[in-house]
Design an enzyme around this catalytic site. Sequence first.
Site, PDB file in Angstrom:
ATOM      1  N   THR A 129      50.468  32.320  76.082  1.00 60.45           N
ATOM      2  CA  THR A 129      50.479  30.968  75.521  1.00 60.45           C
ATOM      3  C   THR A 129      50.756  29.973  76.647  1.00 60.45           C
ATOM      4  O   THR A 129      51.819  30.021  77.272  1.00 60.45           O
ATOM      5  CB  THR A 129      51.562  30.852  74.430  1.00 60.45           C
ATOM      6  OG1 THR A 129      51.319  31.869  73.453  1.00 60.45           O
ATOM      7  CG2 THR A 129      51.526  29.492  73.755  1.00 60.45           C
ATOM      8  N   LEU A 161      50.333  37.463  67.575  1.00 62.36           N
ATOM      9  CA  LEU A 161      51.158  38.567  67.091  1.00 62.36           C
ATOM     10  C   LEU A 161      52.424  38.073  66.400  1.00 62.36           C
ATOM     11  O   LEU A 161      53.086  37.161  66.870  1.00 62.36           O
ATOM     12  CB  LEU A 161      51.571  39.483  68.251  1.00 62.36           C
ATOM     13  CG  LEU A 161      50.471  40.099  69.109  1.00 62.36           C
ATOM     14  CD1 LEU A 161      51.061  41.163  69.998  1.00 62.36           C
ATOM     15  CD2 LEU A 161      49.355  40.666  68.255  1.00 62.36           C
ATOM     16  N   GLU A 163      56.117  39.435  65.414  1.00 59.64           N
ATOM     17  CA  GLU A 163      57.018  40.557  65.671  1.00 59.64           C
ATOM     18  C   GLU A 163      57.288  41.275  64.342  1.00 59.64           C
ATOM     19  O   GLU A 163      57.516  40.661  63.318  1.00 59.64           O
ATOM     20  CB  GLU A 163      58.328  40.060  66.308  1.00 59.64           C
ATOM     21  CG  GLU A 163      58.096  39.552  67.724  1.00 59.64           C
ATOM     22  CD  GLU A 163      59.368  39.375  68.521  1.00 59.64           C
ATOM     23  OE1 GLU A 163      60.305  40.184  68.362  1.00 59.64           O
ATOM     24  OE2 GLU A 163      59.435  38.424  69.318  1.00 59.64           O
ATOM     25  N   ALA A 263      64.110  28.473  52.404  1.00 61.14           N
ATOM     26  CA  ALA A 263      65.089  27.697  53.186  1.00 61.14           C
ATOM     27  C   ALA A 263      66.154  28.628  53.755  1.00 61.14           C
ATOM     28  O   ALA A 263      66.473  29.663  53.169  1.00 61.14           O
ATOM     29  CB  ALA A 263      65.735  26.641  52.298  1.00 61.14           C
ATOM     30  N   GLY A 268      63.820  31.041  65.139  1.00 55.53           N
ATOM     31  CA  GLY A 268      64.260  31.272  66.513  1.00 55.53           C
ATOM     32  C   GLY A 268      63.253  32.170  67.190  1.00 55.53           C
ATOM     33  O   GLY A 268      62.061  32.105  66.908  1.00 55.53           O
ATOM     34  N   CYS A 271      59.192  32.653  70.848  1.00 56.61           N
ATOM     35  CA  CYS A 271      57.914  31.926  70.807  1.00 56.61           C
ATOM     36  C   CYS A 271      58.012  30.542  70.178  1.00 56.61           C
ATOM     37  O   CYS A 271      57.791  29.538  70.841  1.00 56.61           O
ATOM     38  CB  CYS A 271      56.868  32.748  70.053  1.00 56.61           C
ATOM     39  SG  CYS A 271      56.324  34.193  70.970  1.00 56.61           S
ATOM     40  N   LYS A 274      60.213  27.601  71.939  1.00 54.86           N
ATOM     41  CA  LYS A 274      59.733  27.206  73.281  1.00 54.86           C
ATOM     42  C   LYS A 274      58.297  26.689  73.218  1.00 54.86           C
ATOM     43  O   LYS A 274      57.913  25.811  73.996  1.00 54.86           O
ATOM     44  CB  LYS A 274      59.902  28.338  74.288  1.00 54.86           C
ATOM     45  CG  LYS A 274      59.070  29.587  74.059  1.00 54.86           C
ATOM     46  CD  LYS A 274      57.912  29.701  75.020  1.00 54.86           C
ATOM     47  CE  LYS A 274      57.164  31.008  74.836  1.00 54.86           C
ATOM     48  NZ  LYS A 274      55.849  31.033  75.497  1.00 54.86           N
ATOM     49  N   LYS A 335      64.686  37.721  63.355  1.00 50.48           N
ATOM     50  CA  LYS A 335      63.934  38.063  62.147  1.00 50.48           C
ATOM     51  C   LYS A 335      64.067  39.563  61.926  1.00 50.48           C
ATOM     52  O   LYS A 335      64.430  40.297  62.852  1.00 50.48           O
ATOM     53  CB  LYS A 335      62.464  37.659  62.292  1.00 50.48           C
ATOM     54  CG  LYS A 335      61.700  38.422  63.353  1.00 50.48           C
ATOM     55  CD  LYS A 335      60.236  38.017  63.412  1.00 50.48           C
ATOM     56  CE  LYS A 335      59.470  38.546  62.226  1.00 50.48           C
ATOM     57  NZ  LYS A 335      58.013  38.309  62.328  1.00 50.48           N
TER      58      LYS A 335
END
Length: 447
Positions: A129, A161, A163, A263, A268, A271, A274, A335
């Site tokens: 990216t 992708l 995760e 919610a 986070g 990817c 940033k 996650k």
Amino acid sequence: MALKITVIGTGYLGATHAAAMAELGFEVLGLDVVPEKIEMLQRGEVPMYEPGLEDLLRRHVAGLEGSSGRLRFTTDFPEVAAFGDVHFLCVNTPQKHGEYACDMSYVESALASLAPHLRGPALVVGKSTVPVGSADRLAAYLAEHAPAGGDAELAWNPEFLREGFAVRDTLHPDRIVVGVRSERAEKLLREVYATPVEEGSPFVVTDFPTAELVKTSANSFLATKISFINAMAEVCEAADGDVAKLAEAIGYDDRIGRKFLRAGIGFGGGCLPKDIRAFMARAGELGADQALTFLREIDSINMRQRGRMVELTRQALGGGPFLGKRVAVLGATFKPDSDDVRDSPALNVAGQVHLQGAQVTVYDPKGMDNARRLFPTLGYADSALEAVRGADVVLHLTEWREFRELDPQVLGEAVSAKVVLDGRNALDPEVWRKAGWTYRAMGRPTA
């Protein structure tokens, strides 16, 4: 003659891409500049947790019993250049230290190491990216520094992708986007992705800038949707509404859809945060910063959720200082189905509560080692039951299936106080309340 493929960079993206290309029937050579990583992959082991990836790798790594032998690894750029017809760049593009902008040094270094060895026709395909405009610049560099000149072409093929679903997303992508400048480049990439295209994956052909913008646009839209429902959670808190019911109701509208409308403590990982910051920085450089000012608020809403969870925890403990209180945290990764703790909201909340004086004990099914490295001063337990022992409040911060299936009756016998704060709106309030727990979730003051 069958195409030979190389993958430069064997981190999360590269290791997955290399194994998937071998699965699709290609001879593949993966390269990394970290010898320890290469040694690990040659043993059929992956340096991160990703469901199904290690099995896929073991099916193809040369030298392993029962493997196809189609996948090898090296640290040698001349070997890679001589081997491959198509070279995929899969290196990291982190956020620059102290800036919003993207650090392109790894991409530039990989291309600088590869280009001088490209003596015949080759296609170099960027998957990382990158800020829009990078491909143009890198294509010019390649043409200038490769002995093959114009026969060493560049294309851009962004990765999408998720995760926890990386293997499936690589083998059965929901779309394949290629930024190309020649029919030859398009033809080669159609050959690489022939199997998923035959299975129905859309193949979208674009110019360089559009291909680069697709990934950052998709991530920005996703971040906007998550932060939108978190903003609604703030309003629900103030108005005594229920954000879960609100999300359900608006999700039935097929223009909106139900996905990513839960919610919680926000997004986070390595990817989304940033990428939207780099997008804002690049828009500023292009003189289009006003077009993306809304992303600054998206970022702000997202970060604010972490502080709100800390305050919710304080309220649950009576509103006073955290000193002497025992807090159990279920979840450390950003996650579920991942061991990634980069910019993890769960660990951030745990760290803030700990810094304010609480005794915090964390449990996560896969992220414990990475969490310990990042936050060594937190307490860690080997199970959810062990983590909640003696706790004054339990925080559910990563929505692992294991946590949804916990027995609140059993946990209730171990805690000091039956109070659970659901930072992901993923637990069943009725089940927990029936077991005698006080249940509270973000954006649901009356639920």
